[in-house]
Design a protein around this motif. Structure first.
Motif, mmCIF file in Angstrom:
data_model
loop_
_atom_site.group_PDB
_atom_site.id
_atom_site.type_symbol
_atom_site.label_atom_id
_atom_site.label_comp_id
_atom_site.label_asym_id
_atom_site.label_seq_id
_atom_site.Cartn_x
_atom_site.Cartn_y
_atom_site.Cartn_z
ATOM 1 N N ASN A 126 0.856 -1.185 0.000
ATOM 2 C CA ASN A 126 0.000 0.000 0.000
ATOM 3 C C ASN A 126 0.890 1.231 0.000
ATOM 4 O O ASN A 126 1.814 1.321 0.819
ATOM 5 C CB ASN A 126 -0.895 -0.018 1.240
ATOM 6 N N ILE A 127 0.610 2.189 -0.889
ATOM 7 C CA ILE A 127 1.490 3.362 -1.016
ATOM 8 C C ILE A 127 1.502 4.240 0.231
ATOM 9 O O ILE A 127 2.449 4.966 0.470
ATOM 10 C CB ILE A 127 1.154 4.216 -2.263
ATOM 11 N N ALA A 128 0.445 4.167 1.034
ATOM 12 C CA ALA A 128 0.388 4.986 2.245
ATOM 13 C C ALA A 128 1.203 4.375 3.387
ATOM 14 O O ALA A 128 1.503 5.057 4.360
ATOM 15 C CB ALA A 128 -1.060 5.176 2.692
ATOM 16 N N ASN A 181 -3.058 0.645 -3.904
ATOM 17 C CA ASN A 181 -2.387 -0.654 -3.898
ATOM 18 C C ASN A 181 -1.139 -0.658 -4.767
ATOM 19 O O ASN A 181 -1.145 -0.131 -5.883
ATOM 20 C CB ASN A 181 -3.326 -1.753 -4.411
ATOM 21 N N ILE A 182 -0.090 -1.293 -4.257
ATOM 22 C CA ILE A 182 1.102 -1.580 -5.048
ATOM 23 C C ILE A 182 0.922 -2.996 -5.569
ATOM 24 O O ILE A 182 0.718 -3.928 -4.792
ATOM 25 C CB ILE A 182 2.384 -1.464 -4.196
ATOM 26 N N ARG A 183 0.975 -3.141 -6.910
ATOM 27 C CA ARG A 183 0.712 -4.448 -7.517
ATOM 28 C C ARG A 183 1.950 -4.971 -8.237
ATOM 29 O O ARG A 183 2.619 -4.233 -8.950
ATOM 30 C CB ARG A 183 -0.425 -4.366 -8.522
ATOM 31 N N LEU A 184 2.227 -6.260 -8.038
ATOM 32 C CA LEU A 184 3.246 -6.962 -8.797
ATOM 33 C C LEU A 184 2.538 -7.642 -9.960
ATOM 34 O O LEU A 184 1.570 -8.379 -9.757
ATOM 35 C CB LEU A 184 3.965 -8.000 -7.922
ATOM 36 N N LEU A 185 3.008 -7.384 -11.174
ATOM 37 C CA LEU A 185 2.435 -7.985 -12.369
ATOM 38 C C LEU A 185 3.359 -9.109 -12.821
ATOM 39 O O LEU A 185 4.566 -8.898 -12.964
ATOM 40 C CB LEU A 185 2.292 -6.967 -13.492
ATOM 41 N N ILE A 186 2.786 -10.295 -13.015
ATOM 42 C CA ILE A 186 3.554 -11.449 -13.475
ATOM 43 C C ILE A 186 2.928 -11.918 -14.784
ATOM 44 O O ILE A 186 1.768 -12.309 -14.816
ATOM 45 C CB ILE A 186 3.527 -12.586 -12.452
ATOM 46 N N GLU A 187 3.704 -11.861 -15.852
ATOM 47 C CA GLU A 187 3.215 -12.274 -17.169
ATOM 48 C C GLU A 187 3.918 -13.566 -17.577
ATOM 49 O O GLU A 187 5.145 -13.619 -17.646
ATOM 50 C CB GLU A 187 3.490 -11.189 -18.204
ATOM 51 N N CYS A 188 3.135 -14.604 -17.803
ATOM 52 C CA CYS A 188 3.646 -15.907 -18.239
ATOM 53 C C CYS A 188 3.186 -16.157 -19.668
ATOM 54 O O CYS A 188 2.006 -16.019 -19.966
ATOM 55 C CB CYS A 188 3.128 -17.025 -17.336
ATOM 56 N N THR A 189 4.123 -16.517 -20.538
ATOM 57 C CA THR A 189 3.795 -16.730 -21.934
ATOM 58 C C THR A 189 4.420 -18.032 -22.433
ATOM 59 O O THR A 189 5.633 -18.195 -22.380
ATOM 60 C CB THR A 189 4.329 -15.568 -22.807
ATOM 61 N N SER A 190 3.600 -18.950 -22.883
ATOM 62 C CA SER A 190 4.044 -20.194 -23.531
ATOM 63 C C SER A 190 4.977 -21.040 -22.674
ATOM 64 O O SER A 190 5.977 -21.572 -23.153
ATOM 65 C CB SER A 190 4.721 -19.877 -24.873
ATOM 66 N N LEU A 191 4.649 -21.181 -21.386
ATOM 67 C CA LEU A 191 5.433 -22.056 -20.511
ATOM 68 C C LEU A 191 5.083 -23.525 -20.736
ATOM 69 O O LEU A 191 5.857 -24.409 -20.416
ATOM 70 C CB LEU A 191 5.190 -21.703 -19.042
ATOM 71 N N ASP A 244 8.379 5.704 -3.767
ATOM 72 C CA ASP A 244 8.713 7.053 -3.318
ATOM 73 C C ASP A 244 7.798 8.056 -4.019
ATOM 74 O O ASP A 244 6.818 7.667 -4.647
ATOM 75 C CB ASP A 244 10.196 7.368 -3.549
ATOM 76 N N ALA A 245 8.137 9.327 -3.933
ATOM 77 C CA ALA A 245 7.285 10.374 -4.503
ATOM 78 C C ALA A 245 7.126 10.240 -6.021
ATOM 79 O O ALA A 245 6.145 10.716 -6.586
ATOM 80 C CB ALA A 245 7.859 11.742 -4.161
ATOM 81 N N ASP A 246 8.073 9.585 -6.692
ATOM 82 C CA ASP A 246 8.011 9.425 -8.142
ATOM 83 C C ASP A 246 7.203 8.208 -8.582
ATOM 84 O O ASP A 246 7.001 7.993 -9.764
ATOM 85 C CB ASP A 246 9.424 9.315 -8.720
ATOM 86 N N ILE A 296 9.114 -2.876 4.649
ATOM 87 C CA ILE A 296 9.533 -1.819 5.558
ATOM 88 C C ILE A 296 8.562 -0.669 5.353
ATOM 89 O O ILE A 296 8.334 -0.230 4.226
ATOM 90 C CB ILE A 296 10.978 -1.365 5.282
ATOM 91 N N GLN A 297 7.996 -0.209 6.445
ATOM 92 C CA GLN A 297 6.959 0.815 6.342
ATOM 93 C C GLN A 297 7.526 2.221 6.177
ATOM 94 O O GLN A 297 8.690 2.484 6.492
ATOM 95 C CB GLN A 297 6.054 0.752 7.566
ATOM 96 N N VAL A 298 6.676 3.113 5.706
ATOM 97 C CA VAL A 298 6.994 4.526 5.589
ATOM 98 C C VAL A 298 7.248 5.080 6.990
ATOM 99 O O VAL A 298 6.551 4.699 7.940
ATOM 100 C CB VAL A 298 5.836 5.291 4.908
ATOM 101 N N ALA A 299 8.219 5.955 7.110
ATOM 102 C CA ALA A 299 8.566 6.528 8.426
ATOM 103 C C ALA A 299 7.390 7.304 9.014
ATOM 104 O O ALA A 299 6.586 7.859 8.357
ATOM 105 C CB ALA A 299 9.763 7.437 8.300
#
Length: 118
Positions: free
Chosen positions: A31-33, A92-102, A62-64, A115-118
Motif C-alpha cells: 500500500n502506497i500509504a 495498492n502496489i501491484r506486482l504484475l507477473i506475465e507468463c507466456t508459452s510455458l 517514493d514520490a516518483d 519496511i513501512q513509511v517513516a
C-alpha cells in the motif's frame, strides 16, 4: 558515531499463488500509504516439467512512484517466458507477473518482507 533509525515495523509473510500460463496475474503486495520497500523472495515452479526459477524482487516506493529490481537464478533451461513489472492501482502496489508459452501453469511461492513509511 552511529545512529539507529527505526522506520516502522517489519513484517514477513509467506504465500502461494497458482498462476495461469498465457496470462498476466496481478498480486497486491503493498500500500502506497504504508509501505516504503517490499522485498519478495520467490520460487517459480513448473511441477510437470520439473523446472524452477528462484529470485528476489525489491520494490521501492517514493514520490516518483514505484520501481522494481529483479535478480534470479534458474535450473537450465531459463524461463524466458516470465516477466515481472510493478504498478500502482488506487493505493495498492501491484506486482504484475506475465507468463507466456510455458506449457503448463506455474506455481509462485513467495515470502514478502516490508519496511513501512517513516
Amino acid at each position: 558515531m552511529t545512529a539507529i533509525v527505526k522506520f516502522g515495523p517489519l513484517s514477513d509473510e509467506v504465500y502461494r499463488r497458482d498462476l495461469l500460463d498465457n496470462a498476466t496475474e496481478y498480486l497486491i503486495v503493498g500500500n502506497i500509504a504504508v509501505d516504503r520497500q517490499i522485498c519478495i523472495e520467490y520460487t517459480l515452479d513448473l511441477p510437470i516439467g520439473n523446472r524452477s526459477q528462484t529470485g528476489k524482487i525489491v520494490i521501492i516506493q517514493d514520490a516518483d512512484g514505484v520501481d522494481l529490481d529483479h535478480h534470479y537464478s534458474f535450473a537450465i533451461p531459463e524461463f524466458d517466458e516470465v516477466n515481472f513489472d510493478v504498478d500502482i492501482s488506487g493505493t495498492n502496489i501491484r506486482l504484475l507477473i506475465e507468463c507466456t508459452s510455458l506449457g503448463e501453469n506455474p506455481v509462485f511461492l513467495y515470502r514478502r518482507s516490508k519496511i513501512q513509511v517513516a
